[in-house]
Design an enzyme around this catalytic site. Structure first.
Site, PDB file in Angstrom:
ATOM      1  N   HIS A 248       0.855  -1.187   0.000  1.00 30.96           N
ATOM      2  CA  HIS A 248       0.000   0.000   0.000  1.00 30.96           C
ATOM      3  C   HIS A 248       0.888   1.232   0.000  1.00 30.96           C
ATOM      4  O   HIS A 248       1.741   1.401   0.875  1.00 30.96           O
ATOM      5  CB  HIS A 248      -0.901   0.004   1.245  1.00 30.96           C
ATOM      6  CG  HIS A 248      -1.718   1.263   1.384  1.00 30.96           C
ATOM      7  ND1 HIS A 248      -2.712   1.607   0.489  1.00 30.96           N
ATOM      8  CD2 HIS A 248      -1.666   2.262   2.297  1.00 30.96           C
ATOM      9  CE1 HIS A 248      -3.254   2.757   0.846  1.00 30.96           C
ATOM     10  NE2 HIS A 248      -2.628   3.185   1.943  1.00 30.96           N
TER      11      HIS A 248
ATOM     12  N   LYS B 155      -0.533  11.029   1.120  1.00 31.20           N
ATOM     13  CA  LYS B 155       0.375  10.454   0.102  1.00 31.20           C
ATOM     14  C   LYS B 155      -0.055  10.860  -1.306  1.00 31.20           C
ATOM     15  O   LYS B 155       0.760  11.320  -2.103  1.00 31.20           O
ATOM     16  CB  LYS B 155       0.390   8.920   0.231  1.00 31.20           C
ATOM     17  CG  LYS B 155       0.893   8.409   1.562  1.00 31.20           C
ATOM     18  CD  LYS B 155       0.999   6.900   1.576  1.00 31.20           C
ATOM     19  CE  LYS B 155      -0.340   6.218   1.380  1.00 31.20           C
ATOM     20  NZ  LYS B 155      -1.281   6.491   2.485  1.00 31.20           N
TER      21      LYS B 155
ATOM     22  N   ASP C 202      -1.834   4.090  -4.617  1.00 35.95           N
ATOM     23  CA  ASP C 202      -2.585   3.256  -3.678  1.00 35.95           C
ATOM     24  C   ASP C 202      -2.084   1.822  -3.582  1.00 35.95           C
ATOM     25  O   ASP C 202      -1.780   1.328  -2.507  1.00 35.95           O
ATOM     26  CB  ASP C 202      -4.079   3.259  -4.020  1.00 35.95           C
ATOM     27  CG  ASP C 202      -4.897   2.609  -2.923  1.00 35.95           C
ATOM     28  OD1 ASP C 202      -4.742   3.013  -1.759  1.00 35.95           O
ATOM     29  OD2 ASP C 202      -5.674   1.682  -3.216  1.00 35.95           O
TER      30      ASP C 202
ATOM     31  N   ARG D 217      17.728  14.858  12.642  1.00 33.08           N
ATOM     32  CA  ARG D 217      17.926  16.235  12.200  1.00 33.08           C
ATOM     33  C   ARG D 217      19.244  16.437  11.484  1.00 33.08           C
ATOM     34  O   ARG D 217      19.495  17.504  10.918  1.00 33.08           O
ATOM     35  CB  ARG D 217      17.835  17.184  13.404  1.00 33.08           C
ATOM     36  CG  ARG D 217      16.491  17.118  14.113  1.00 33.08           C
ATOM     37  CD  ARG D 217      16.400  18.124  15.244  1.00 33.08           C
ATOM     38  NE  ARG D 217      16.479  19.499  14.762  1.00 33.08           N
ATOM     39  CZ  ARG D 217      16.378  20.564  15.561  1.00 33.08           C
ATOM     40  NH1 ARG D 217      16.225  20.393  16.860  1.00 33.08           N
ATOM     41  NH2 ARG D 217      16.464  21.773  15.053  1.00 33.08           N
TER      42      ARG D 217
END
Length: 329
Positions: free
Chosen positions: A147, A168, A186, A253
């Site tokens: 998916h 998405k 999808d 980060r």
């Protein structure tokens, strides 16, 4: 080896075009078109025709070129059908004659009786072998359906994953608007090629270039943005997980550590991108794609930054900047 069941009839029915076309058709043994192809390889049965069957790999597709056809003609002239009949006693999935060669009628009758499909192609033996092995590589490759959304950004295949509703499809649509290409939305089918590359495409070719946008419905990307906005398949080179911003979670980060995810036994670079209002995800993904291209060229921005910081500290300038020029210890 693959657990997929592919028959000779499936091979004949493949919709292959251009440089992938095999140009094959069945000329005898149609009763055996349901025979399964279990080994993605080809064998030239020269030794078997001469009567040597030790280590004969009968489970492969048997290829007959000009040399094998000439030897069959010799057996016919010598009225030696015993060798040919012995060949058909093995459970051969099919035989392919290249160069548009047509075997003798007696050979075809034995094939019909044994139920062994005889195929013919106008391609040369080398060209046919190359194309068939390439097709076998695709048909027998390990695969699974995921998916997510697969897009191509600056030549990098990015698989977007995350919970439903995280954005998405909307992110992929913005990337298409910015000139990038959609591969599948999808439902993405991935397969492992050559044991070291993951190639993705739409699980259903008829709907793979359609997108579901909540509040808008189903749209056809190729119709709205043109055929230049889509592509049929793409190697997955980066996996990006979109997730709702979690204040309690510590996100990377610096990027000095490389994270990967296992897809069909292949390690693919993996990053997590937190989603919250105000974050421009398409620009972030474009930067991620360009950064991944730099890594493939041997340049790592985060590592260079880390090395520069260490050099700055070692030079003493960091202490001067922190304590001030007038402080003495």
């Amino acid at each position: 080896m693959s657990d997929r069941k592919i028959t000779v009839l499936d091979l004949l029915d493949l919709d292959l075009k251009g440089h992938n076309s095999l140009h094959i058709h069945c000329i005898a043994g149609r009763g055996g078109l349901s025979r399964e192809l279990t080994v993605p390889d080809i064998n030239r049965p020269g030794l078997a025709l001469s009567g040597f069957y030790d280590s004969f790999v009968c489970e492969r597709v048997q290829l007959f070129g000009r040399g094998e056809a000439a030897y069959l003609a010799k057996l016919k002239r010598e009225n030696n059908m015993e060798t040919i009949q012995r060949l058909f006693e093995f459970n051969i999935p099919c035989m392919v004659f290249t160069h548009s060669i047509s075997p003798d009628e007696s050979f075809l009758r034995v094939a019909d009786k044994a139920g062994c499909p005889i195929l013919q192609t106008d391609l040369e033996s080398t060209e046919f072998t190359t194309r068939l092995l390439r097709i076998f590589m695709q048909l027998f490759a390990p695969r699974k359906t995921l998916h997510g959304v697969l897009v191509e950004v600056f030549g990098i295949g990015i698989l977007l994953q995350g919970d439903s509703g995280v954005g998405k499809s909307e992110t992929a649509l913005e990337l298409v608007e910015r000139g990038h290409r959609l591969v599948a939305d999808d439902s993405v089918e991935i397969r492992c090629v050559n044991g070291n590359a993951i190639v993705g495409q739409g699980a259903n070719s008829l709907i793979s270039h359609h997108m579901e946008i909540r509040g808008l419905g189903i749209i056809n990307v190729s119709q709205l943005y043109g055929v230049g906005a889509i592509r049929e398949s793409k190697e997955v080179q980066l996996v990006v997980k979109l997730e709702a911003w979690d204040q309690s979670k510590i996100y990377d980060r610096l990027g000095t550590e490389t994270h990967t995810v296992d897809l069909l036994g292949v390690k693919i670079p993996y990053i997590e991108v937190p989603v919250k209002p105000g974050r421009n995800l398409p620009i972030i993904l474009e930067a991620a794609a360009m950064n991944e291209r730099l890594k493939s060229m041997g340049y790592y921005s985060a590592m260079e930054f880390n090395q520069n910081v260490l050099k700055w500290i070692e030079s003493g300038e960091a202490q001067t900047a922190y304590y001030g020029q007038d402080d003495s210890y």
